[in-house]
Design a protein around this motif. Structure first.
Motif, PDB file in Angstrom:
ATOM      1  N   LEU A  97       0.837  -1.204   0.000  1.00  0.00           N
ATOM      2  CA  LEU A  97       0.000   0.000   0.000  1.00  0.00           C
ATOM      3  C   LEU A  97       0.871   1.253   0.000  1.00  0.00           C
ATOM      4  O   LEU A  97       0.590   2.215  -0.744  1.00  0.00           O
ATOM      5  N   ILE A  98       1.919   1.263   0.804  1.00  0.00           N
ATOM      6  CA  ILE A  98       2.853   2.398   0.824  1.00  0.00           C
ATOM      7  C   ILE A  98       3.534   2.541  -0.537  1.00  0.00           C
ATOM      8  O   ILE A  98       3.686   3.642  -1.080  1.00  0.00           O
ATOM      9  N   GLY A  99       3.943   1.403  -1.110  1.00  0.00           N
ATOM     10  CA  GLY A  99       4.554   1.428  -2.431  1.00  0.00           C
ATOM     11  C   GLY A  99       3.609   1.970  -3.493  1.00  0.00           C
ATOM     12  O   GLY A  99       4.010   2.749  -4.365  1.00  0.00           O
ATOM     13  N   SER A 100       2.331   1.589  -3.419  1.00  0.00           N
ATOM     14  CA  SER A 100       1.332   2.083  -4.373  1.00  0.00           C
ATOM     15  C   SER A 100       1.149   3.588  -4.245  1.00  0.00           C
ATOM     16  O   SER A 100       0.988   4.294  -5.252  1.00  0.00           O
ATOM     17  N   ALA A 101       1.182   4.088  -3.001  1.00  0.00           N
ATOM     18  CA  ALA A 101       1.062   5.536  -2.780  1.00  0.00           C
ATOM     19  C   ALA A 101       2.245   6.276  -3.405  1.00  0.00           C
ATOM     20  O   ALA A 101       2.072   7.357  -4.002  1.00  0.00           O
ATOM     21  N   LEU A 102       3.434   5.694  -3.300  1.00  0.00           N
ATOM     22  CA  LEU A 102       4.623   6.310  -3.912  1.00  0.00           C
ATOM     23  C   LEU A 102       4.503   6.334  -5.435  1.00  0.00           C
ATOM     24  O   LEU A 102       4.837   7.334  -6.078  1.00  0.00           O
ATOM     25  N   VAL A 103       4.034   5.234  -6.000  1.00  0.00           N
ATOM     26  CA  VAL A 103       3.860   5.167  -7.454  1.00  0.00           C
ATOM     27  C   VAL A 103       2.832   6.197  -7.917  1.00  0.00           C
ATOM     28  O   VAL A 103       3.050   6.935  -8.885  1.00  0.00           O
ATOM     29  N   ALA A 104       1.699   6.263  -7.204  1.00  0.00           N
ATOM     30  CA  ALA A 104       0.646   7.223  -7.557  1.00  0.00           C
ATOM     31  C   ALA A 104       1.145   8.656  -7.437  1.00  0.00           C
ATOM     32  O   ALA A 104       0.818   9.512  -8.278  1.00  0.00           O
ATOM     33  N   ALA A 105       1.952   8.930  -6.410  1.00  0.00           N
ATOM     34  CA  ALA A 105       2.501  10.282  -6.234  1.00  0.00           C
ATOM     35  C   ALA A 105       3.441  10.636  -7.392  1.00  0.00           C
ATOM     36  O   ALA A 105       3.437  11.763  -7.894  1.00  0.00           O
ATOM     37  N   THR A 106       4.240   9.669  -7.813  1.00  0.00           N
ATOM     38  CA  THR A 106       5.155   9.896  -8.941  1.00  0.00           C
ATOM     39  C   THR A 106       4.377  10.234 -10.206  1.00  0.00           C
ATOM     40  O   THR A 106       4.754  11.132 -10.958  1.00  0.00           O
ATOM     41  N   TRP A 107       3.304   9.496 -10.428  1.00  0.00           N
ATOM     42  CA  TRP A 107       2.461   9.786 -11.597  1.00  0.00           C
ATOM     43  C   TRP A 107       1.723  11.117 -11.421  1.00  0.00           C
ATOM     44  O   TRP A 107       1.560  11.880 -12.374  1.00  0.00           O
ATOM     45  N   GLY A 108       1.293  11.391 -10.180  1.00  0.00           N
ATOM     46  CA  GLY A 108       0.514  12.607  -9.926  1.00  0.00           C
ATOM     47  C   GLY A 108       1.296  13.885 -10.163  1.00  0.00           C
ATOM     48  O   GLY A 108       0.752  14.862 -10.695  1.00  0.00           O
ATOM     49  N   LEU A 233       4.875  -0.732 -21.664  1.00  0.00           N
ATOM     50  CA  LEU A 233       5.264  -0.483 -20.275  1.00  0.00           C
ATOM     51  C   LEU A 233       6.777  -0.550 -20.126  1.00  0.00           C
ATOM     52  O   LEU A 233       7.399  -1.542 -20.499  1.00  0.00           O
ATOM     53  N   ASP A 234       7.380   0.509 -19.573  1.00  0.00           N
ATOM     54  CA  ASP A 234       8.797   0.423 -19.234  1.00  0.00           C
ATOM     55  C   ASP A 234       8.909  -0.250 -17.867  1.00  0.00           C
ATOM     56  O   ASP A 234       7.913  -0.589 -17.234  1.00  0.00           O
ATOM     57  N   TYR A 235      10.145  -0.459 -17.413  1.00  0.00           N
ATOM     58  CA  TYR A 235      10.344  -1.197 -16.163  1.00  0.00           C
ATOM     59  C   TYR A 235       9.680  -0.508 -14.973  1.00  0.00           C
ATOM     60  O   TYR A 235       9.094  -1.153 -14.103  1.00  0.00           O
ATOM     61  N   TYR A 236       9.780   0.837 -14.910  1.00  0.00           N
ATOM     62  CA  TYR A 236       9.213   1.545 -13.763  1.00  0.00           C
ATOM     63  C   TYR A 236       7.695   1.381 -13.723  1.00  0.00           C
ATOM     64  O   TYR A 236       7.118   1.070 -12.674  1.00  0.00           O
ATOM     65  N   ASN A 237       7.044   1.605 -14.860  1.00  0.00           N
ATOM     66  CA  ASN A 237       5.584   1.504 -14.885  1.00  0.00           C
ATOM     67  C   ASN A 237       5.111   0.067 -14.709  1.00  0.00           C
ATOM     68  O   ASN A 237       4.041  -0.165 -14.136  1.00  0.00           O
ATOM     69  N   LEU A 238       5.908  -0.905 -15.190  1.00  0.00           N
ATOM     70  CA  LEU A 238       5.531  -2.302 -14.964  1.00  0.00           C
ATOM     71  C   LEU A 238       5.551  -2.612 -13.475  1.00  0.00           C
ATOM     72  O   LEU A 238       4.610  -3.218 -12.937  1.00  0.00           O
ATOM     73  N   LEU A 239       6.612  -2.185 -12.783  1.00  0.00           N
ATOM     74  CA  LEU A 239       6.677  -2.372 -11.337  1.00  0.00           C
ATOM     75  C   LEU A 239       5.537  -1.622 -10.650  1.00  0.00           C
ATOM     76  O   LEU A 239       4.930  -2.130  -9.703  1.00  0.00           O
ATOM     77  N   GLY A 240       5.227  -0.429 -11.150  1.00  0.00           N
ATOM     78  CA  GLY A 240       4.166   0.366 -10.552  1.00  0.00           C
ATOM     79  C   GLY A 240       2.806  -0.299 -10.639  1.00  0.00           C
ATOM     80  O   GLY A 240       2.080  -0.401  -9.636  1.00  0.00           O
ATOM     81  N   ILE A 244       0.443  -1.870  -7.531  1.00  0.00           N
ATOM     82  CA  ILE A 244      -0.949  -1.483  -7.277  1.00  0.00           C
ATOM     83  C   ILE A 244      -1.874  -2.696  -7.362  1.00  0.00           C
ATOM     84  O   ILE A 244      -2.756  -2.891  -6.504  1.00  0.00           O
ATOM     85  N   ALA A 245      -1.685  -3.541  -8.389  1.00  0.00           N
ATOM     86  CA  ALA A 245      -2.512  -4.742  -8.520  1.00  0.00           C
ATOM     87  C   ALA A 245      -2.308  -5.669  -7.327  1.00  0.00           C
ATOM     88  O   ALA A 245      -3.275  -6.249  -6.803  1.00  0.00           O
ATOM     89  N   SER A 246      -1.063  -5.794  -6.863  1.00  0.00           N
ATOM     90  CA  SER A 246      -0.769  -6.638  -5.701  1.00  0.00           C
ATOM     91  C   SER A 246      -1.462  -6.120  -4.445  1.00  0.00           C
ATOM     92  O   SER A 246      -1.943  -6.902  -3.620  1.00  0.00           O
ATOM     93  N   THR A 247      -1.505  -4.797  -4.315  1.00  0.00           N
ATOM     94  CA  THR A 247      -2.145  -4.191  -3.142  1.00  0.00           C
ATOM     95  C   THR A 247      -3.629  -4.504  -3.103  1.00  0.00           C
ATOM     96  O   THR A 247      -4.189  -4.822  -2.038  1.00  0.00           O
ATOM     97  N   VAL A 248      -4.272  -4.419  -4.253  1.00  0.00           N
ATOM     98  CA  VAL A 248      -5.716  -4.706  -4.340  1.00  0.00           C
ATOM     99  C   VAL A 248      -6.004  -6.135  -3.879  1.00  0.00           C
ATOM    100  O   VAL A 248      -7.028  -6.398  -3.238  1.00  0.00           O
ATOM    101  N   ILE A 249      -5.105  -7.047  -4.181  1.00  0.00           N
ATOM    102  CA  ILE A 249      -5.290  -8.447  -3.785  1.00  0.00           C
ATOM    103  C   ILE A 249      -4.840  -8.682  -2.347  1.00  0.00           C
ATOM    104  O   ILE A 249      -5.455  -9.442  -1.602  1.00  0.00           O
ATOM    105  N   ALA A 250      -3.757  -7.999  -1.931  1.00  0.00           N
ATOM    106  CA  ALA A 250      -3.156  -8.251  -0.622  1.00  0.00           C
ATOM    107  C   ALA A 250      -4.057  -7.825   0.539  1.00  0.00           C
ATOM    108  O   ALA A 250      -4.102  -8.511   1.572  1.00  0.00           O
TER     109      ALA A 250
END
Length: 361
Positions: A97-108, A233-240, A244-250
């Motif tokens: 969840l923290i990782g997803s927030a970081l990814v979303a902030a980077t995109w934002g 998808l580049d490596y960063y966006n693939l990880l991103g 996020i998908a992992s968080t939804v399941i986790a």
């Protein structure tokens, strides 16, 4: 000629001579200045060219260093956290969840452009995200049950799973040399497991499950990444998107498995203050995202075999650092088994590299 006229003529000649000398001096000075300026410009250009040539090497070394550093830091924070708060599924969900927030902030803030998701991409990412979550969660289960060094020794078996799954699902039949390189890996892990002081069957099987899921993710990635949308998808966006998908399941999995433990009393029962729990959780999440991103950064700059060898060396450093920091007892036989397994991984990488070179020749 009168005396005065003769004197005036001498002065004129002297002035002309002085001006001539001054002009020559100015010319020499200007020429010297031009030479110095030219030399300074040449030196500046040389320094610039050297900097341009050295920059890729510098960034690669920095990426390797960061990858190793944050890997060590993640394992230290994670082990301390799981030792005090034995809730691996919840810890995994919160870190994702923290990782997803970081990814979303980077995109934002537009540091990175967010990918355009299509229905086909969402399906592929959903499958990969599930496996990504399970791999990380099972690693955390193992870290909570056994020593960090033992978890990473078992995870040296990743090439064995990679070869088996690639043969089963991609039709990539391994050569005899490749199969032979797997023998020291298997033997080394068996020796290390038999002599491991902290051996725990749940921890061992969780690490094995992590190998299976992570290598399944790699095989599935090869299958799904063939689509045109996924290739964007580049490596960063693939990880991103995987994070996020992992968080939804986790999150629902954590609630289903550990909801009854989610109390302040349980969280602090291990003796770690709640502030320290929060700090370790955030630091582990940050280090986790950073070391994965830097791993991808290295992969962008080197071939997969070099990356694999680098990953093996990273595992050696993580094992050594964890033994020094946590002081978990290890025997000479245990160290020998771990060394044999790591040697096998490096040998496997060398065989893969030679076979790849022959195919491309």
């Amino acid at each position: 000629m009168p005396e005065d006229a003769r004197e005036m003529d001498g002065k004129r000649r002297a002035d002309v001579s002085a001006k001539s000398v001054s002009g020559e001096a100015d010319a020499v000075s200007a020429e010297g200045g031009n030479i110095l300026a030219a030399r300074a410009e040449a030196l500046a250009l040389t320094a610039l060219e050297w900097g341009r040539a050295a920059w890729p090497t510098f960034t690669l070394v920095a990426s390797f260093g960061g990858w190793y550093y944050f890997s060590i830091a993640f394992n230290i924070y994670q082990k301390a956290l799981l030792k005090a708060v034995p809730m691996p599924w919840t810890v995994t969900a919160l870190e994702l969840l923290i990782g997803s927030a970081l990814v979303a902030a980077t995109w934002g803030v537009r540091l990175k452009r967010a990918p355009e998701c299509t229905s086909d991409m969402i399906k592929a990412v959903g499958v990969l995200g599930t496996v990504h979550f399970l791999g990380n969660a099972l690693t955390n289960v193992s870290l909570g049950k056994v020593a960090v060094s033992f978890t990473h020794t078992v995870k040296a078996l990743e090439p064995v799973f990679s070869v088996g799954l690639s043969a089963a699902f991609l039709g990539a039949i391994p050569s005899l040399a490749l199969c032979a390189s797997l023998i020291p890996i298997i033997a080394g892990v068996m020796i290390a497991s038999a002599t491991e002081v902290s051996f725990n069957m749940a921890g061992f099987l969780s690490a094995m499950g992590s190998n299976l899921t992570f290598q399944s993710r790699n095989v599935l990635s090869k299958m799904f990444m063939k689509g045109d949308e996924m290739k964007k998808l580049d490596y960063y966006n693939l990880l991103g998107v995987l994070t996020i998908a992992s968080t939804v399941i986790a999150i629902p999995v954590a609630l289903a498995t550990e909801f009854s433990k989610m109390t302040l009393a349980n969280v602090t029962a291990g003796g770690m203050p709640i502030q320290t729990v929060g700090f370790n959780l955030v630091m582990a999440a940050l280090c986790f995202q950073l070391y994965q991103q830097l791993s991808f950064s290295v992969l962008e700059r080197v071939n997969p075999v070099t990356h694999s060898v680098g990953n093996s060396l990273k595992r050696v450093i993580v094992i050594a650092a964890s033994v020094l920091i946590f002081r978990n007892p290890v025997s000479a036989t245990n160290i020998g088994g771990t060394a044999l397994a790591i040697f096998g991984v490096i040998l496997y990488g060398q065989v893969k590299q030679r076979e790849g070179a022959k195919k491309s020749a």
